[in-house]
Write an enzyme that holds these catalytic residues in place. Structure first.
Site, PDB file in Angstrom:
ATOM      1  CG  ASP A  72      -3.593   7.179   5.923  1.00  0.00           C
ATOM      2  OD1 ASP A  72      -4.639   7.610   5.397  1.00  0.00           O
ATOM      3  OD2 ASP A  72      -2.709   6.577   5.271  1.00  0.00           O
ATOM      4  CG  ASN A  80      -2.349  11.485  -1.903  1.00  0.00           C
ATOM      5  OD1 ASN A  80      -1.397  11.296  -1.165  1.00  0.00           O
ATOM      6  ND2 ASN A  80      -2.878  10.507  -2.615  1.00  0.00           N
ATOM      7  CG  ASP A 140      -8.001   2.958  -0.322  1.00  0.00           C
ATOM      8  OD1 ASP A 140      -7.827   2.055   0.522  1.00  0.00           O
ATOM      9  OD2 ASP A 140      -7.081   3.388  -1.035  1.00  0.00           O
ATOM     10  CB  CYS A 198      -6.247   2.172  -5.189  1.00  0.00           C
ATOM     11  SG  CYS A 198      -7.138   1.152  -4.052  1.00  0.00           S
ATOM     12  CB  CYS A 345       5.512   1.713  -6.926  1.00  0.00           C
ATOM     13  SG  CYS A 345       5.108   1.950  -5.183  1.00  0.00           S
TER      14      CYS A 345
END
Ligand SMILES: [Zn+2]
Length: 386
Positions: A72, A80, A140, A198, A345
């Site tokens: 990851d 999350n 995802d 997402c 972001c």
């Protein structure tokens, strides 16, 4: 030596701690000591330690899978925690692969855990999956799923693949060469522009928990060699009606990967509509310290906040403009005249996509803020509500 080997296959394969730990497996005739030994000797790579990966990793480690790899590239964000149950409050801001690995080691010290804090892409997927007995897809995005499918089919590694959307989960098992592949099921990669963002798509917390647990169950069955699996079947689970159906699917005689007409000999690269498997943007990553220096030394810096308007309104970097990622492609022309663009972001993930969009449009930029606003003190943000 014969008698020793026989023994090692039975009681001496496990020490006292394992004897106690795996008692409920030993008691099940379908698993028993032989099945537990197979789990102990097995290795599983879990790609994506998010909503699906969290429960899958926990159950695989608890079940005693001997070697577990975690891939990851993301870091743990507060948003999350509503579903990624392997993490706690203290993990916010940490690399997921490392935090998840730590939790697995504390859950079961008999498991060897390997953490890879990296982004899976078509270039590194072949070597990433090599040497594992099974791969579990917790990604995802479609780009990662196709890359995993290609790599696992080309190397004949079983792949448990799943996806979730809102209240629905889908799952199948790819076992080349005896089962059809993900491309047989979905020959066309969905158009990136038609895919939900997402960050904007919601998901009901327990749904990935259910589907990720189902994936772990399939993995255990495959490793032990019991039952029938979802090989050649697509399971669709609907949480709102609490119902599930499964559909058989067959080899596609025109499949580009696994048919006689196959053309694909190495994993194909797709521009991901939904983050994760997209190759890392070439744009430089700026640390918070580097950006801070730029902000004090350059007059013509253009800071672009690519989060949603509401996120921007809750606090942003001084002087930044807001262009949500979903709108960026429509605003490109207005950006061409601006100098020294830096995008940021919340966690650095959306801004990487933004950087990639700017680069494809040949708009020069300085870079993307690594780790996003999570790396910036809240007190220094402008426009925070009192
Ligand atoms: Zn196929």
């Amino acid at each position: 030596m014969d008698s020793t080997e026989q023994n090692s296959g039975t009681s001496e394969a496990f020490d006292k701690g394992e004897e106690a730990r795996y008692l409920r497996h030993f008691t099940l005739p379908e698993i028993g000591r032989e099945g537990q030994r197979r789990l102990k000797e097995a290795s599983v790579l879990v790609v994506g330690a998010g909503g699906l990966g969290s429960p899958a990793l926990l159950y695989l480690a608890a079940a005693g899978v001997g070697r577990i790899g975690i891939i990851d590239f993301d870091i743990v964000d507060a948003s999350n925690l509503q579903r990624q149950i392997i993490y706690g409050e203290a993990d916010i801001g940490r690399a997921k692969a490392l935090a998840a690995g730590e939790h697995l080691r504390s859950l079961n010290p008999y498991v060897r855990v390997e953490s890879y804090d990296m982004r899976l892409n078509a270039t590194n997927v072949m070597s990433a999956v090599r040497g594992y007995d099974l791969v579990l897809d917790g990604s995802d995005n479609f780009a990662a799923k196709y890359a995993l499918n290609d790599a696992c089919v080309l190397q004949s590694i079983p792949l448990v693949i799943a996806g979730i959307y809102r209240f629905e989960g889908q799952m199948t098992v790819i076992q080349a060469p005896t089962s059809p592949c993900y491309r047989c099921l979905f020959p066309e990669v969905p158009d990136a522009s038609g895919m939900p963002n997402c960050a904007e798509t919601g998901v009901a917390g327990p749904l990935p928990g259910i589907v990720g647990s189902l994936q772990a169950m399939e993995a255990v069955k495959l490793l032990v060699g019991i039952g029938s699996t979802l090989s050649g079947k697509l399971l669709v689970f609907d949480a709102l009606s609490m119902s599930s159906r499964s559909f058989n699917f067959d080899f596609d005689p025109a499949c580009l990967l696994c048919s006689a007409a196959a053309l694909i000999t190495s994993p194909m690269d797709y521009a991901a509509g939904c983050a994760a498997a997209q190759p890392a943007a070439e744009a430089p990553l700026l640390s918070a310290a580097e950006l801070r220096t730029m902000m004090t030394q350059r007059d013509s810096l253009t800071l672009i906040d690519v989060r949603e308007e509401a996120e921007y309104a809750a606090g942003h970097l001084a002087g930044a403009m807001v262009i949500p990622l979903g709108r960026l492609t429509q605003e490109l022309d207005s950006l061409r005249s601006l100098n020294n663009i830096v995008v940021y972001c919340h966690s650095g993930r959306r801004s990487l996509q933004a950087a990639s969009i700017l680069q494809q449009a040949n708009i020069p930029m300085l870079g993307s803020l690594k780790g996003g606003l999570l790396q910036w003190p809240d007190a220094e943000l402008e426009g925070r509500p009192e």
